[in-house]
Structures are given as structure tokens and as C-alpha cells.
Enzyme design. Structure first.
Site, PDB file in Angstrom:
ATOM      1  N   CYS A   9       0.864  -1.183   0.000  1.00  0.00           N
ATOM      2  CA  CYS A   9       0.000   0.000   0.000  1.00  0.00           C
ATOM      3  C   CYS A   9       0.898   1.229   0.000  1.00  0.00           C
ATOM      4  O   CYS A   9       2.074   1.142  -0.384  1.00  0.00           O
ATOM      5  CB  CYS A   9      -0.984  -0.017   1.176  1.00  0.00           C
ATOM      6  N   ASN A  12       2.293   1.393   4.351  1.00  0.00           N
ATOM      7  CA  ASN A  12       2.593   0.097   4.995  1.00  0.00           C
ATOM      8  C   ASN A  12       2.270   0.101   6.492  1.00  0.00           C
ATOM      9  O   ASN A  12       2.900  -0.606   7.268  1.00  0.00           O
ATOM     10  CB  ASN A  12       4.055  -0.322   4.757  1.00  0.00           C
ATOM     11  N   CYS A  14      -1.398   0.652   7.353  1.00  0.00           N
ATOM     12  CA  CYS A  14      -2.851   0.409   7.461  1.00  0.00           C
ATOM     13  C   CYS A  14      -3.276  -0.805   6.626  1.00  0.00           C
ATOM     14  O   CYS A  14      -3.533  -1.884   7.156  1.00  0.00           O
ATOM     15  CB  CYS A  14      -3.646   1.640   7.041  1.00  0.00           C
ATOM     16  N   ARG A  15      -3.366  -0.622   5.309  1.00  0.00           N
ATOM     17  CA  ARG A  15      -3.975  -1.668   4.484  1.00  0.00           C
ATOM     18  C   ARG A  15      -3.114  -2.898   4.272  1.00  0.00           C
ATOM     19  O   ARG A  15      -3.596  -4.028   4.420  1.00  0.00           O
ATOM     20  CB  ARG A  15      -4.364  -1.077   3.114  1.00  0.00           C
ATOM     21  N   SER A  16      -1.839  -2.713   3.899  1.00  0.00           N
ATOM     22  CA  SER A  16      -1.051  -3.914   3.557  1.00  0.00           C
ATOM     23  C   SER A  16      -0.709  -4.782   4.771  1.00  0.00           C
ATOM     24  O   SER A  16      -0.741  -6.018   4.653  1.00  0.00           O
ATOM     25  CB  SER A  16       0.188  -3.571   2.725  1.00  0.00           C
ATOM     26  N   ASP A 126      -8.147   3.921   1.073  1.00  0.00           N
ATOM     27  CA  ASP A 126      -7.212   4.319   2.127  1.00  0.00           C
ATOM     28  C   ASP A 126      -7.994   4.771   3.370  1.00  0.00           C
ATOM     29  O   ASP A 126      -8.742   5.748   3.299  1.00  0.00           O
ATOM     30  CB  ASP A 126      -6.358   5.472   1.583  1.00  0.00           C
TER      31      ASP A 126
HETATM   32  P1  4NP Z   1      -1.744   2.801   4.103  1.00  0.00           P
HETATM   33  O1  4NP Z   1      -2.396   4.137   4.701  1.00  0.00           O
HETATM   34  O2  4NP Z   1      -1.193   3.151   2.754  1.00  0.00           O
HETATM   35  O3  4NP Z   1      -2.929   1.878   4.010  1.00  0.00           O
HETATM   36  O4  4NP Z   1      -0.694   2.343   5.087  1.00  0.00           O
HETATM   37  C1  4NP Z   1      -1.699   5.344   4.843  1.00  0.00           C
HETATM   38  C2  4NP Z   1      -0.796   5.493   5.875  1.00  0.00           C
HETATM   39  C3  4NP Z   1      -0.146   6.700   6.041  1.00  0.00           C
HETATM   40  C4  4NP Z   1      -0.393   7.738   5.169  1.00  0.00           C
HETATM   41  C5  4NP Z   1      -1.291   7.582   4.129  1.00  0.00           C
HETATM   42  C6  4NP Z   1      -1.946   6.367   3.963  1.00  0.00           C
HETATM   43  N1  4NP Z   1       0.253   8.984   5.364  1.00  0.00           N
HETATM   44  O5  4NP Z   1      -0.085   9.942   4.649  1.00  0.00           O
HETATM   45  O6  4NP Z   1       1.145   9.098   6.230  1.00  0.00           O
END
Ligand code: 4NP
Length: 161
Positions: A9, A12, A14-16, A126
Site C-alpha cells: 500500500c 505500509n 494500514c492496508r497492507s 485508504d
Molecule cells: P496505508 O495508509 O497506505 O494503508 O498504510 C496510509 C498510511 C499513512 C499515510 C497515508 C496512507 N500517510 O499519509 O502518512
């Protein structure tokens, strides 16, 4: 032979890691932990070394999945030489991955939800800037893809021994 799967993602956190933790539970249920290895990574390096977001940990724990120990890292070109599957949570992640992917990559680099037949989405949204319900929805979606991915691994890699 070990099959290797990388979930990707943006951050790294939240989703992955959620996708990885949930898929690991499927592997355990199927008795395939020894034959399939998993990891996750982010296209961005902002959270390298960090544990998953507390909201992702809580949402996974509600379904009996512990993702506490996972640590964020950034995806690299080298990953394509190691992993049989490099699976993106959304199309921005996929575009970033395709810019790193060797032309002759023999594995599968695609959207994770390509494996989720009948899912209401083609990408995992997201949840970072939203509430707890977004994290629960991530689990709903990656759950739907896990069964299809396991079937694909069985068919392409394990059925032949
Ligand atoms: P992820 O979510 O891609 O599912 O891990 C996010 C985590 C952090 C951020 C954006 C999306 N950020 O902007 O820091």
C-alpha cells in the site's frame, strides 16, 4: 518450493499489514504456513520501522488477528526478484509498482482485489484519514480477496507439487 507474496500500500501501516495478517490466518487454516511466505511494504518510506497504525491493530484484533509485530518498510526493485506475487491495494500503488517492475517479471503484479470475485470495489480505499469503520471495511475487502489468492496459489504453484 516456497511461494512468496508481498502486499503493498502507500504507508505500509494500514492496508497492507492488515491484508498480510488476514492472509496469514487463511494460510494457517489451510495448513500452508510452511509453503507460502508473506510480507508487506509501502510505496512511500514515511513510516519505515513503525508498527501498524493503532486503528489497524484494533480492527484486526476484533477479528482475532494480531498484526502488532509487523514493521513498515519501503518496497524496492529487488522485491520483484524475490516475490511471486506483488499485490497493490489501489491503482496509485499499482502504478508505482509497475514503474519498478522488470519487463520480464514472471510473477503477478496486480490489484489485490482482482482476486476478490464479486467484491463491491476494485481497490481497497485508504482508511488513514477516516474513522474506525474504514479499517473494518479494509478487513471486509481483504477477506474477500484472500480466498481467491489462495486458490490461485494452489492452482499455479502448489497443485504441481
Ligand atoms: P496505508 O495508509 O497506505 O494503508 O498504510 C496510509 C498510511 C499513512 C499515510 C497515508 C496512507 N500517510 O499519509 O502518512
Amino acid at each position: 518450493m516456497t511461494v512468496k507474496v508481498l502486499f503493498v500500500c502507500l504507508g505500509n501501516i494500514c492496508r497492507s499489514p492488515t491484508a498480510e495478517g488476514l492472509f496469514k490466518a487463511h494460510l494457517k487454516n489451510a495448513g500452508l504456513e510452511g509453503r507460502v511466505q508473506t510480507d508487506s511494504a509501502g510505496t512511500a518510506g514515511w513510516h519505515v520501522g513503525k508498527a501498524p497504525d493503532a486503528r489497524a491493530i484494533a480492527a484486526a484484533a476484533e477479528r482475532g488477528i494480531d498484526i502488532n509485530a509487523l514493521r513498515a518498510r519501503q518496497v524496492t526493485k529487488k522485491d520483484f526478484f524475490e516475490f511471486d506475487y506483488v499485490l497493490a491495494m489501489d491503482s496509485a500503488n499499482l502504478n508505482d509498482l509497475l514503474s519498478l517492475c522488470p519487463k520480464d517479471y514472471p510473477g503477478r503484479c496486480c490489484l489485490y482485489l482482482d482476486f476478490a470475485e464479486g467484491a463491491p470495489e476494485s481497490e481497497v480505499p485508504d482508511p488513514y484519514y477516516g474513522g474506525a469503520e474504514g479499517f473494518a471495511y479494509v478487513l471486509d475487502l481483504v477477506e474477500q480477496a484472500a480466498t481467491g489468492l489462495l486458490a490461485d496459489i494452489n492452482q499455479r504453484h502448489l497443485a504441481r507439487g
